[in-house]
Design an enzyme around this catalytic site. Structure first.
Site, PDB file in Angstrom:
ATOM      1  CD  GLU A   1      29.920 -39.496 -31.383  1.00 52.49           C
ATOM      2  OE1 GLU A   1      30.231 -40.556 -30.805  1.00 52.49           O
ATOM      3  OE2 GLU A   1      28.751 -39.170 -31.653  1.00 52.49           O
TER       4      GLU A   1
ATOM      5  NE  ARG B   1      37.325 -46.996 -21.686  1.00 50.71           N
ATOM      6  CZ  ARG B   1      36.819 -46.196 -22.627  1.00 50.71           C
ATOM      7  NH1 ARG B   1      36.782 -46.568 -23.885  1.00 50.71           N
ATOM      8  NH2 ARG B   1      36.332 -45.037 -22.298  1.00 50.71           N
TER       9      ARG B   1
ATOM     10  CE  LYS C   1      33.583 -38.581 -26.251  1.00 56.00           C
ATOM     11  NZ  LYS C   1      33.820 -38.241 -27.654  1.00 56.00           N
TER      12      LYS C   1
HETATM   13  P1  ATP Z   1      33.852 -42.092 -24.147  1.00 51.33           P
HETATM   14  O1  ATP Z   1      33.804 -43.531 -23.766  1.00 51.33           O
HETATM   15  O2  ATP Z   1      34.464 -41.208 -23.138  1.00 51.33           O
HETATM   16  O3  ATP Z   1      32.565 -41.545 -24.647  1.00 51.33           O
HETATM   17  P2  ATP Z   1      34.648 -42.496 -26.785  1.00 51.33           P
HETATM   18  O4  ATP Z   1      35.436 -43.687 -27.109  1.00 51.33           O
HETATM   19  O5  ATP Z   1      33.239 -42.537 -27.156  1.00 51.33           O
HETATM   20  O6  ATP Z   1      34.889 -42.056 -25.318  1.00 51.33           O
HETATM   21  P3  ATP Z   1      35.713 -40.955 -28.875  1.00 51.33           P
HETATM   22  O7  ATP Z   1      35.549 -39.511 -29.110  1.00 51.33           O
HETATM   23  O8  ATP Z   1      35.093 -41.884 -29.823  1.00 51.33           O
HETATM   24  O9  ATP Z   1      35.252 -41.201 -27.416  1.00 51.33           O
HETATM   25  O10 ATP Z   1      37.235 -41.312 -28.676  1.00 51.33           O
HETATM   26  C1  ATP Z   1      38.259 -40.917 -29.547  1.00 51.33           C
HETATM   27  C2  ATP Z   1      39.413 -41.861 -29.380  1.00 51.33           C
HETATM   28  O11 ATP Z   1      39.854 -41.845 -28.029  1.00 51.33           O
HETATM   29  C3  ATP Z   1      39.008 -43.287 -29.701  1.00 51.33           C
HETATM   30  O12 ATP Z   1      40.003 -43.855 -30.525  1.00 51.33           O
HETATM   31  C4  ATP Z   1      38.950 -43.958 -28.364  1.00 51.33           C
HETATM   32  O13 ATP Z   1      39.332 -45.290 -28.486  1.00 51.33           O
HETATM   33  C5  ATP Z   1      39.948 -43.156 -27.538  1.00 51.33           C
HETATM   34  N1  ATP Z   1      39.591 -43.196 -26.128  1.00 51.33           N
HETATM   35  C6  ATP Z   1      38.405 -42.873 -25.563  1.00 51.33           C
HETATM   36  N2  ATP Z   1      38.414 -43.086 -24.236  1.00 51.33           N
HETATM   37  C7  ATP Z   1      39.652 -43.535 -23.934  1.00 51.33           C
HETATM   38  C8  ATP Z   1      40.293 -43.946 -22.726  1.00 51.33           C
HETATM   39  N3  ATP Z   1      39.670 -43.927 -21.548  1.00 51.33           N
HETATM   40  N4  ATP Z   1      41.577 -44.368 -22.801  1.00 51.33           N
HETATM   41  C9  ATP Z   1      42.225 -44.378 -23.972  1.00 51.33           C
HETATM   42  N5  ATP Z   1      41.687 -44.013 -25.133  1.00 51.33           N
HETATM   43  C10 ATP Z   1      40.414 -43.601 -25.134  1.00 51.33           C
HETATM   44 MG    MG Z   2      33.325 -43.434 -29.401  1.00 50.32          MG
END
Ligand code: ATP
Ligand code: MG
Length: 560
Positions: free
Chosen positions: A39, A265, A275
């Site tokens: 995102e 994760r 984020k």
């Molecule tokens: P955050 O929790 O940091 O806001 P998010 O999941 O909202 O992260 P996205 O931009 O939706 O961020 O993530 C893109 C991809 O990265 C998704 O498939 C998510 O599962 C993966 N992802 C996000 N954080 C991690 C992490 N700490 N370890 C592994 N994969 C991750």
């Molecule tokens: Mg997300």
């Protein structure tokens, strides 16, 4: 943009790769297609590197392809700056989506049609309740929710209202479109989830064309299906969404049937990978910006000097598992050191200088000594370092009253200056406060190059620079958080007040004048350092990428 390279790498092994391998062997799919779906509401962090390494890695290893898809369904939080940064960071990590760059917003028209499809099938309805009312009637983990009073609205009325939502007739929050599934479902995600909400907001790509936006759940699986993704790999928090993911695909005329798989994760000690919190650190000015070298963002790590190979190695090393766990920050630093030890050129830099005068070395005379650029790599060649009567050594390398195990400089003690001579400390000069400001030494001309013809040994070899060396600013970074598992709900309290220590008077050997931005160098006995982009012009500023030793292991031994 070019097509993705067809080169196939040896495939690793973990439960997701085993599933992919099994599916390809059983010919369930002609080829594997994955995606990385960020995102654009912030910069990528090291957790995303794990997901990128997994999704792009699988595509490379099994000869498939990986898409980069922006999950841009919430215009309130998404910005072009983030879109650009994400593309830059994925490329920097070493991965390429080729022609396969997509956006959930590319599918807004198709998603709208599919929403109408659900309405016509009696599987979605327009709800006039407020967000608060919807939340209050969702029930809990132990109690079922209650049906909305609008749940049995006639199909035609739903269709009409949904179209008017799109036409902009209603303000934000006035109505939503919900799936009609089961308010008594054990899984809360199946209790008539919201599919569309009204948001009068400009979107970075579609501008004001839309004032209703699909939810993450309504966009994600369908985007996967449109792109013919075979394995939709995401983190464990989406496990509870999988039944909804499947329900939507089962109830829509989608062109393919992707499957969702979840993995743990990445979580790192002394770090927060969210984020939302990283955004707060930037907005609250707790750090200099998204690329502050203390940030766990890819942009921050790059500025700090972490090579992309080290990130790729690190995510391989930690593997992919089904249960959440916290990885020691030391494991990451080990991966960085391992790469840099092989690739970084060696130089001498004195971070906290202490002046040395060699009393028996002629005034105004200098000589050039040969130094190795890399001890294990003769091809890296040699350079010349300048030696003269006045030099600097590291303040920590001298003690006036040394304890037993201190083998470095002390009054009467002989040590080796790397690539140069043996010197002996004869006297110390102090200022009015009694602080040592200068060492008076002598050198042995017979030890040129660092060895004594009579075979006598010294216990220590010190780095040093000539007194006419370059002056530089050095930024020593420590962990951003002072505690191993910072509290996300009060993270400011857990910030490390000593996360940045700046030294303004370091001295560098002249060969460092032309150090390239972003190319780490080992300062002998100190660690790996990298010239900061802000010092592109004249001033020399170096960031410490990582020290030479594992300070974390030491910490834990001490506390054990
Ligand atoms: P955050 O929790 O940091 O806001 P998010 O999941 O909202 O992260 P996205 O931009 O939706 O961020 O993530 C893109 C991809 O990265 C998704 O498939 C998510 O599962 C993966 N992802 C996000 N954080 C991690 C992490 N700490 N370890 C592994 N994969 C991750
Ligand atoms: Mg997300």
């Amino acid at each position: 943009m070019t097509e993705q390279k067809a080169e196939v790498r040896p495939a690793g092994s973990d439960f997701i790769r085993d599933i992919v391998r099994g599916d390809l062997q059983a010919k369930r799919y002609p080829t594997v297609v994955t995606r990385f779906p960020p995102e654009p509401n912030g910069y990528l962090h090291i957790g995303h590197a794990k997901s990128i390494g997994l999704n792009f890695g699988i595509a490379q290893e099994f000869g498939g392809r990986c898409h980069l898809r922006f999950d841009d369904t919430n215009p309130l939080k998404e910005e072009q700056e983030y879109i650009d940064a994400i593309e830059r960071d994925v490329h920097w990590l070493g991965f390429d989506w080729g022609a396969h760059l997509y956006h959930a917003s590319d599918y807004f028209e198709q998603l709208f049609e599919w929403a109408e499809h659900l309405i016509r099938a009696g599987k979605a309805y327009v709800d006039d309740q407020s967000a608060d009312e919807i939340r209050a009637t969702r029930g809990t983990l132990t109690e079922p929710g209650t049906n909305s009073p609008w749940r049995d609205r006639p199909m035609q009325e739903n269709l009409d209202l949904f179209r008017r939502m799109r036409a902009g007739e209603f303000p934000n929050g006035a109505r939503v479109l919900r799936a009609k599934i089961d308010m008594g479902a054990g899984n809360i995600n199946l209790r008539d989830p919201v599919l569309y909400r009204i948001l009068h907001a400009s979107h970075p790509r579609t501008g004001t064309a839309w004032c209703i936006y699909p939810s993450y759940d309504f966009a994600h699986g369908q985007s996967d299906a449109i792109e013919r993704i075979t394995h939709s790999i995401c983190t464990l928090e989406f496990e509870d969404h999988r039944p909804l993911y499947d329900w939507l695909l089962d109830n829509l005329p989608v062109p393919s049937r992707p499957r969702q798989y979840e993995f743990a994760r990445l979580d790192l000690t002394y770090t927060i990978l969210s984020k939302r919190i990283l955004t707060e650190l930037v907005r609250g000015r707790h750090v200099e910006g998204w690329d502050d070298p203390r940030m766990p963002t890819l942009a921050g790590l790059r500025r700090r000097g972490v090579p992309p190979e080290a990130l790729r190695e690190f995510v391989k090393r930690i593997g992919v598992a089904k249960a959440n766990s916290v990885v020691d920050l030391g494991v990451f630093e080990f991966s960085v050191r391992e790469i840099l030890n092989k690739t970084a050129m060696r130089r001498m830099a004195v971070l906290r200088p202490l002046k040395v005068v060699i009393e028996n070395y002629p005034q105004a005379q200098f000589e050039e000594l040969e130094a190795l650029n890399h001890p294990d790599d003769p091809a890296a060649g040699k350079r010349r370092v300048r030696f003269g009567r006045e030099l600097y050594v590291e303040r920590d390398d001298f003690m006036e009253h040394p304890p037993k195990k201190f083998y470095r400089l002390a009054p009467g003690r002989e040590v080796r200056l790397r690539y140069a001579y043996f010197i002996t400390c004869r006297d110390v000069v102090k200022n009015d406060n009694g602080e040592v400001i200068e060492l008076r030494c002598t050198y042995d001309p017979a030890t040129r190059g660092g060895n004594a013809p009579d075979g006598r040994k010294v216990q220590a070899t010190l780095h040093w620079v000539s007194a006419d060396a370059l002056t530089a600013e050095i930024r020593l970074y420590n962990a951003l958080f002072a505690v191993a598992e910072p509290n996300a709900s009060d993270f400011v309290a857990d910030l490390n007040p000593a996360s940045l220590e700046t030294l303004f008077d370091a001295r560098l050997e002249p060969a460092l004048a032309g150090a390239e931005i972003g190319v780490p160098i080992q300062f002998e006995r100190q660690g790996y350092f990298c010239r900061d982009p802000s010092s592109a012009g004249g001033k020399l500023i170096f960031n410490r990428t990582v020290g030479l030793r594992d300070s974390w292991a030491k910490e834990s031994r001490r506390s054990a």
